[in-house]
Design an enzyme around this catalytic site. Structure first.
Site: not given
Length: 425
Positions: A261, A276, A348, A351, A391
């Site tokens: 990403r 991230r 988070e 999801s 994460r």
């Protein structure tokens, strides 16, 4: 992709759904294009029908020796042959405009999704686990990790910002997490292990909703393929342009893959540490099912992701996302947020989204409601993280850290660690 028939039947409902997403009404523009397309299609069909009738009548007139009528019919056919291509082009152009407009708007939120502008208005559903009490000040992973093999400097030297080079036992722990998650999802939760492509074509990324709106968040290759931002793209598109004969049992798939990403939409957020990254690994869960099974399937997927956190004894909370924080293709999304003591916050880690038939329409993924039925319907799709490996590694480092800077290996991971029980500086 939205069903034009539903917009025709109830444009006010469509605009109300957009308003919940913070968007202006669009039904009038969509229906104007739809009316134009249908009018052109009607003219085209009438012209084609008349051309066929006139062509047939020419032979009949010639057989009767009525040359005058035959010549008039020939002239009419010639004029139709000249005018019909323009109508065909208009139909194609207006149809493409309508499809593009239908594809540009996000999915309708489910009725139980709370209204809200951003993540601050998400609604907590439950919590699991008690955050550990430390007799020392817990460190953030970005401070704790480098001495254990989380090498930010080398990653940045090789590839730039948001890349990390893992070494030694840290790399082993990262690998162990991915293997543990994939084993759990495939052996206990009914997901079939897959090894999908990491490079996909335009239509695949369009099918799951990343294109055209979110192209800037993706990496594109020189031969016009896309690096997957999540295995959701590859797994969900496994059923594109497909009619499934039997969906009485949901089709569940899982994959452990690298993901890529650009993080263009998150510039300036989490620039420090491993939260991230441009490249990361994730165990993805995808389910394709009948509409009547999708609510239960969503709950199953949430439970499947929660089970990983509970096995690792990582405290977490479940959040129901509001309309302003939900993804483009989702009707309802639950986020799992893991406790990070170094940050003194929940962050988070998964999801999990129910997309209804939104993606299936973009991919033309259908199923037969009954054995041998000719009529087909669009399937429902769901996707979620089970979990994001990087994460989860961050959560393990921060929750299992010790005063001397070492990190204990969670019991669930010890069978994957070859006898290593502690990561030591």
């Amino acid at each position: 992709m939205h069903d034009i028939r539903l917009i025709r039947d109830d444009p006010q409902s469509f605009d109300a759904a957009l308003a919940r997403r913070g968007l202006e009404p669009a039904a009038a523009d969509i229906l104007a294009l739809d009316t134009q397309r249908r009018e052109v299609t009607t003219k085209l069909q009438e012209g084609q029908s008349r051309r066929n009738e006139a062509s047939k009548a020419i032979g009949q007139a010639m057989g009767k020796g009525d040359t005058g009528t035959a010549e008039a019919l020939k002239k009419e056919v010639a004029e139709l042959k000249q005018s019909l291509p323009a109508l065909e082009e208009t139909e194609r152009r207006v149809g493409a405009q309508l499809e593009a407009l239908l594809a540009a708007y996000p999915n309708r939120p489910a009725d139980d999704v709370p209204e809200g502008a951003d993540e601050s208005e998400n609604v907590e559903q439950d919590r699991w686990g008690t955050p550990r009490s430390f007799d020392f000040a817990p460190q953030e992973h970005a401070d704790l990790g480098p001495a254990l093999g989380m090498d930010f400097e080398t990653g940045a030297k090789i590839s730039g910002a948001r890349f990390t080079f893992l070494r030694g036992d840290m790399a082993r722990l990262h690998r162990a997490l991915g293997q543990f998650m994939l084993d759990r999802q495939t052996r206990e939760n009914g997901y079939a292990e897959c090894a999908p492509p990491l490079l996909v074509r335009d239509e695949a990324v369009f099918g799951t909703g990343q294109l055209p709106k979110f192209a800037e968040d993706l990496f594109r290759t020189t031969d016009d393929r896309w690096l997957i931002p999540t295995a959701e793209v590859s797994l969900t598109n496994a059923v594109r342009e497909t009619i499934l004969d039997d969906l009485t049992i949901p089709l569940r798939m899982s994959a452990l893959t690298p993901c890529f990403r650009s993080e263009a939409g998150a510039a300036g957020r989490d620039t420090r540490g491993f939260i991230r990254q441009h490249q990361f690994e994730k165990v993805e869960l995808v389910s394709v099912c009948r509409p009547e099974d999708s609510a239960a399937e969503h709950e199953h997927m949430v439970r499947s992701a929660k089970g990983v956190l509970e096995a690792l004894e990582l405290p977490y909370r479940t959040m129901l996302l509001c309309t302003g924080d939900m993804g483009f293709g989702a009707r309802r999304t639950y986020d799992l947020e893991v406790w990070l003591p170094g940050q003194d916050a929940y962050r988070e880690i998964s999801s999990i989204s129910w997309c209804g038939d939104f993606q299936a329409r973009r991919m033309n993924a259908r199923y037969r409601p009954e054995d041998g039925a000719k009529k087909t319907e669009f399937a429902h799709t769901l996707n979620g993280s089970g979990l994001a490996v990087g994460r989860t590694l961050v959560a393990v480092l921060e929750n299992y850290q010790q005063a001397d800077g070492s990190v204990r290996v969670p019991d669930a991971l010890k069978p994957y660690m070859g006898g290593i029980e502690v990561l030591a500086p």
